[in-house]
Design an enzyme around this catalytic site. Structure first.
Site, mmCIF file in Angstrom:
data_model
loop_
_atom_site.group_PDB
_atom_site.id
_atom_site.type_symbol
_atom_site.label_atom_id
_atom_site.label_comp_id
_atom_site.label_asym_id
_atom_site.label_seq_id
_atom_site.Cartn_x
_atom_site.Cartn_y
_atom_site.Cartn_z
ATOM 1 N N LYS A 9 -4.016 1.956 -1.250
ATOM 2 C CA LYS A 9 -2.956 2.741 -0.600
ATOM 3 C C LYS A 9 -2.248 3.505 -1.711
ATOM 4 O O LYS A 9 -1.550 2.923 -2.542
ATOM 5 C CB LYS A 9 -1.972 1.852 0.147
ATOM 6 C CG LYS A 9 -0.946 2.666 0.932
ATOM 7 C CD LYS A 9 0.032 1.816 1.691
ATOM 8 C CE LYS A 9 0.847 2.676 2.640
ATOM 9 N NZ LYS A 9 1.434 3.874 2.040
ATOM 10 N N LYS B 32 -1.444 -1.282 6.778
ATOM 11 C CA LYS B 32 -1.025 -1.090 5.385
ATOM 12 C C LYS B 32 -0.451 -2.389 4.830
ATOM 13 O O LYS B 32 0.321 -3.084 5.493
ATOM 14 C CB LYS B 32 -0.021 0.063 5.258
ATOM 15 C CG LYS B 32 1.191 -0.009 6.155
ATOM 16 C CD LYS B 32 2.000 1.281 6.066
ATOM 17 C CE LYS B 32 3.160 1.272 7.068
ATOM 18 N NZ LYS B 32 3.910 2.543 7.073
#
Length: 547
Positions: free
Chosen positions: A246, A411
């Protein structure tokens, strides 16, 4: 349709508390509209003027609007502002002011829905040194030809804040009901062309036309979104997952057809001219016509730089050549939405990834696929050690769903929970910050896209960041009352917190404990902020953990 008819519809919708009744009313109106009126009506009732993908912007702020209203009502601008402060609503204030003037019969011609749209389009098209004066003339003309009720909704449309509770979900269902087509086909067509006005026209022609919809080059679609979670929960629910870094950068969508290419931000703004170095890298990396999804990061001495460094490049209009020599910008591509005329959003991620590897030579984001939490956690620790934000976990069998924040993308970030929220108000600061905003009122969105107050935040800001917030927000002021200020929504911030609490102090029933400003997110649009439903889910998960 005359604009006064449209205003009466808006008034009726504003008074309807139930979602089903709203959908029913809209669905009965849609078949009565002409092909030219239909897309305009659809966009207007959602408080929009142009499609989300369109580069057209109205380009007027509250102050220019107030100037136009003051002229038409025959009063000073200060009086307009006082009325807005008293009512707390630009639309209601304008309605009242035009009501006082109505007896003098100042308006000369009845406006149609299309007349209003064409004048607003003319405002958006006005540029050059005299643009503000020319825009003001059109604003005056419009309000000179509207009655009080029309003025209420015209003012709100100009600020793109209609306040009648009609969101995308309501409109999708109304289109399906109005033209007797499958709601799934309406949603799927919307994901591909990102304009419910155009979708309504296709639905009017029949379901087969909706099925023919494909993604188009240089017509950006919304980007797929992720929700927060944990490695253990994600693996337990899905089994093997694709894990990717990420990045702490800015999302982009890259479109290429032959020698022509453009790049768009996550807000679908064209940022091609700001990132020529990134475009050069991607053009050289493929010989195919593609639409790529990825994230740009800034690199110095082999380490990623903070998100704000990347964002400054996205905003930059001048001195591009000088700045590109100082900071290296690197694209990381992780998805393929279109390849040589074929739309790929409906095929599984695993297949999209395989095709991506076959058509892009460089800059593909690293990925592993595993169902072992320990293996995924090692990649997570590697990502953090390399200076990245965390990890993305993706379901290999999942399609690409533009604009959807679902469980197919998760996430994983360090322990501090954060939310992306809209700034809707502020209090003036004190002492040395007396001429700046000192604390900010933040909102999430409900199921209809309406903004729901959630918390105030006053900590975490440097003096420079408070100054930046002031510059961004000073021209968005809608009303003031004592120390309190209300803004035209549009600015998004990321906020950290220690806990979500039940609270009667805010409309949504929740509040944040120890909220702290993390960073400005002006790469994000209002429809990407946290939803009230996700706040409820976080609170529920948090309560389970505490127990």
């Amino acid at each position: 349709m005359n604009f006064c008819e449209f205003a009466r519809v808006c008034e009726e919708l504003e008074g309807i508390p139930g979602r089903l009744a709203m959908i029913d009313l809209i669905s009965r109106i849609l078949p009565t509209l002409s092909d030219e009126e239909l897309p305009v009506f659809i966009r207007f009732i959602m408080g929009r003027i142009f499609p989300d993908w369109s580069p057209e912007k109205l380009g007027i702020g509250p102050n220019l609007l107030y100037d136009g209203i003051a002229y038409v009502a025959g009063i000073q601008k200060d009086e307009v502002i006082r009325n807005i402060n008293r009512t707390g609503d630009v639309g209601r204030a304008v309605e009242e002011l035009l009501g006082r003037k109505e007896q003098t019969s100042f308006f000369t011609e009845e406006l149609s829905l299309l007349d209003v749209y064409r004048e607003l389009a003319a405002i958006a098209a006005t540029g050059g040194n005299r643009s503000q004066k020319e825009k003001l003339k059109v604003v005056r003309k419009l309000f000179s030809n509207t009655g009080p009720l029309e003025g209420r909704y015209l003012a709100r449309i100009m600020l793109e804040d209609l306040r009648i509770g009609v969101g995308e979900g309501n409109v999708r269902e109304a289109i399906a009901r109005a033209f007797q087509v499958d709601p799934y086909q309406v949603e799927h067509a919307f994901q591909a062309i990102n304009d419910l006005g155009q979708v309504a026209l296709l639905a009017k022609e029949g379901e087969e036309r909706l099925k023919e919809v494909r993604i188009e080059l240089f017509h950006p679609v919304k980007m797929m979104l992720a929700q927060q979670g944990s490695i253990e929960e994600a693996v337990a629910e899905n089994g093997a997952l694709a894990a990717e870094y990420k990045y702490d950068g800015s999302r982009f969508q890259f479109h290429k057809s032959g020698a022509t290419c453009r790049m768009y931000s996550r807000k679908l703004e064209d940022v091609t001219d700001a990132l020529p170095d990134v475009l050069d890298l991607l053009v050289k990396a493929t010989d195919h016509d593609v639409i790529l999804d990825g994230e740009v990061i800034a690199i110095r001495d082999g380490r990623p730089m903070p998100f704000q460094t990347v964002l400054r490049r996205f905003r930059r209009k001048y001195g591009i050549e000088e700045i590109r020599e100082e900071i290296r910008m690197i694209p990381n591509v992780f998805d393929l939405l279109y390849l040589d005329g074929e739309t790929l959003i409906d095929i599984p991620l695993s297949e999209r990834r395989s095709r991506l590897a076959g058509v892009i030579r460089d800059y593909i984001a690293p990925q592993i696929v595993s169902g072992d939490p320990a293996v995924i956690d090692r990649m997570y620790q590697e990502a953090l050690a390399a200076g990245h934000e965390g990890l993305m976990l993706k379901v290999p069998s999942s399609p690409y769903t533009p604009g959807v924040r679902g469980k197919n993308w998760i996430k994983i970030k360090p322990a501090v929970d954060t939310l992306d929220l809209a700034v809707i108000g502020a209090d003036w600061g004190e002492g040395k910050r007396a001429h700046l905003f000192g604390s900010f009122l933040l909102a999430c969105q409900d199921v209809n896209g309406e903004l729901v107050p959630l918390s105030k935040v006053a900590t975490g800001f440097s003096d420079e960041q408070l100054q930046e917030m002031y510059v961004l927000l000073k021209d968005r002021v809608i009303s003031e009352s004592g120390k309190e200020v209300r803004f035209e929504p549009g600015v998004v911030v990321e906020v950290g917190y220690s806990e979500i609490q039940m609270s009667p102090n805010y409309k949504g029933g929740f509040a944040l404990r120890f909220p702290r400003f993390i960073r400005l997110r002006d790469d994000k649009s209002l429809d990407e902020i946290e939803t009230l439903e996700s706040i409820r889910e976080r609170h529920s998960r948090q309560s389970t953990v505490q127990q």
